[in-house]
Motif scaffolding. Structure first.
Motif, PDB file in Angstrom:
ATOM      1  N   ALA A 247      61.585  18.328  50.225  1.00  0.00           N
ATOM      2  CA  ALA A 247      61.321  17.390  51.319  1.00  0.00           C
ATOM      3  C   ALA A 247      62.480  17.358  52.312  1.00  0.00           C
ATOM      4  O   ALA A 247      62.270  17.296  53.531  1.00  0.00           O
ATOM      5  CB  ALA A 247      61.062  15.999  50.751  1.00  0.00           C
ATOM      6  N   THR A 248      63.704  17.413  51.822  1.00  0.00           N
ATOM      7  CA  THR A 248      64.866  17.426  52.716  1.00  0.00           C
ATOM      8  C   THR A 248      64.936  18.743  53.479  1.00  0.00           C
ATOM      9  O   THR A 248      65.264  18.761  54.671  1.00  0.00           O
ATOM     10  CB  THR A 248      66.158  17.189  51.914  1.00  0.00           C
ATOM     11  N   ALA A 249      64.604  19.854  52.825  1.00  0.00           N
ATOM     12  CA  ALA A 249      64.558  21.149  53.514  1.00  0.00           C
ATOM     13  C   ALA A 249      63.482  21.131  54.598  1.00  0.00           C
ATOM     14  O   ALA A 249      63.668  21.691  55.684  1.00  0.00           O
ATOM     15  CB  ALA A 249      64.297  22.268  52.513  1.00  0.00           C
ATOM     16  N   HIS A 250      62.366  20.463  54.322  1.00  0.00           N
ATOM     17  CA  HIS A 250      61.309  20.309  55.316  1.00  0.00           C
ATOM     18  C   HIS A 250      61.809  19.507  56.513  1.00  0.00           C
ATOM     19  O   HIS A 250      61.546  19.859  57.674  1.00  0.00           O
ATOM     20  CB  HIS A 250      60.102  19.629  54.663  1.00  0.00           C
ATOM     21  N   GLN A 251      62.577  18.451  56.245  1.00  0.00           N
ATOM     22  CA  GLN A 251      63.174  17.655  57.318  1.00  0.00           C
ATOM     23  C   GLN A 251      64.126  18.513  58.148  1.00  0.00           C
ATOM     24  O   GLN A 251      64.111  18.461  59.385  1.00  0.00           O
ATOM     25  CB  GLN A 251      63.921  16.464  56.729  1.00  0.00           C
ATOM     26  N   LEU A 252      64.951  19.329  57.492  1.00  0.00           N
ATOM     27  CA  LEU A 252      65.868  20.217  58.204  1.00  0.00           C
ATOM     28  C   LEU A 252      65.116  21.247  59.049  1.00  0.00           C
ATOM     29  O   LEU A 252      65.508  21.543  60.176  1.00  0.00           O
ATOM     30  CB  LEU A 252      66.789  20.928  57.208  1.00  0.00           C
ATOM     31  N   ALA A 253      64.019  21.773  58.505  1.00  0.00           N
ATOM     32  CA  ALA A 253      63.230  22.762  59.248  1.00  0.00           C
ATOM     33  C   ALA A 253      62.615  22.139  60.504  1.00  0.00           C
ATOM     34  O   ALA A 253      62.587  22.774  61.567  1.00  0.00           O
ATOM     35  CB  ALA A 253      62.136  23.337  58.349  1.00  0.00           C
ATOM     36  N   ARG A 254      62.132  20.901  60.395  1.00  0.00           N
ATOM     37  CA  ARG A 254      61.579  20.217  61.575  1.00  0.00           C
ATOM     38  C   ARG A 254      62.666  19.996  62.618  1.00  0.00           C
ATOM     39  O   ARG A 254      62.424  20.140  63.820  1.00  0.00           O
ATOM     40  CB  ARG A 254      60.937  18.889  61.178  1.00  0.00           C
ATOM     41  N   LEU A 255      63.880  19.646  62.173  1.00  0.00           N
ATOM     42  CA  LEU A 255      64.988  19.473  63.107  1.00  0.00           C
ATOM     43  C   LEU A 255      65.339  20.796  63.802  1.00  0.00           C
ATOM     44  O   LEU A 255      65.562  20.824  65.016  1.00  0.00           O
ATOM     45  CB  LEU A 255      66.220  18.942  62.373  1.00  0.00           C
ATOM     46  N   ILE A 256      65.391  21.865  63.041  1.00  0.00           N
ATOM     47  CA  ILE A 256      65.717  23.168  63.605  1.00  0.00           C
ATOM     48  C   ILE A 256      64.659  23.598  64.611  1.00  0.00           C
ATOM     49  O   ILE A 256      64.975  24.075  65.705  1.00  0.00           O
ATOM     50  CB  ILE A 256      65.878  24.222  62.482  1.00  0.00           C
TER      51      ILE A 256
END
Length: 131
Positions: free
Chosen positions: A78-87
């Motif tokens: 879920a945190t990696a998903h959050q980072l991907a959305r930010l990127i």
């Protein structure tokens, strides 16, 4: 850095293998995980997310909050998903990341808890009064 083939951040996250599973039938989630997708960029984001536990910023605080309510692998994804959305947002809008900080996370968390309490009080026919 050309993300033109992904029209939304959801498509980008799905390509990375970080999207949540959508195995739903009859309105209920089916057991099991989604398909296995091996993407090097997705794996790198998962490693960055696992290191976010020690971060003193907004992302670290949100990751620690996720760890309290779900198991470690789900919280990392879920945190990696959050980072991907930010990127995706940073690359498509050509804007720099602005750190919101731990105080912003705490303020949002308090506001969310207050709204939940007000909802519960209304459901019980009560009213909250500030002291």
């Amino acid at each position: 850095a050309d993300l033109s083939r992904f029209s939304t951040s959801q498509q980008f996250c799905s390509w990375l293998g970080l999207a949540p599973p959508t195995r739903i039938s009859g309105g209920r989630a089916l057991s099991g995980s989604g398909p296995k997708i091996h993407n090097h960029a997705g794996q790198a984001l998962k490693q960055a997310a696992s290191n976010a536990r020690n971060d003193k910023g907004f992302i670290g605080a949100s990751h620690r909050a996720r760890l309290t309510r779900m198991d470690t692998s789900c919280a990392i994804k879920a945190t990696a998903h959050q980072l991907a959305r930010l990127i995706y947002s940073m690359l498509t809008k050509k804007q720099a990341y602005v750190e919101q900080g731990l105080a912003e996370f705490e303020a949002r968390s308090q506001d969310r808890q207050l709204r939940a309490l007000q909802r519960k009080a209304r459901k019980l026919g009560l009213q909250l009064v500030a002291a």
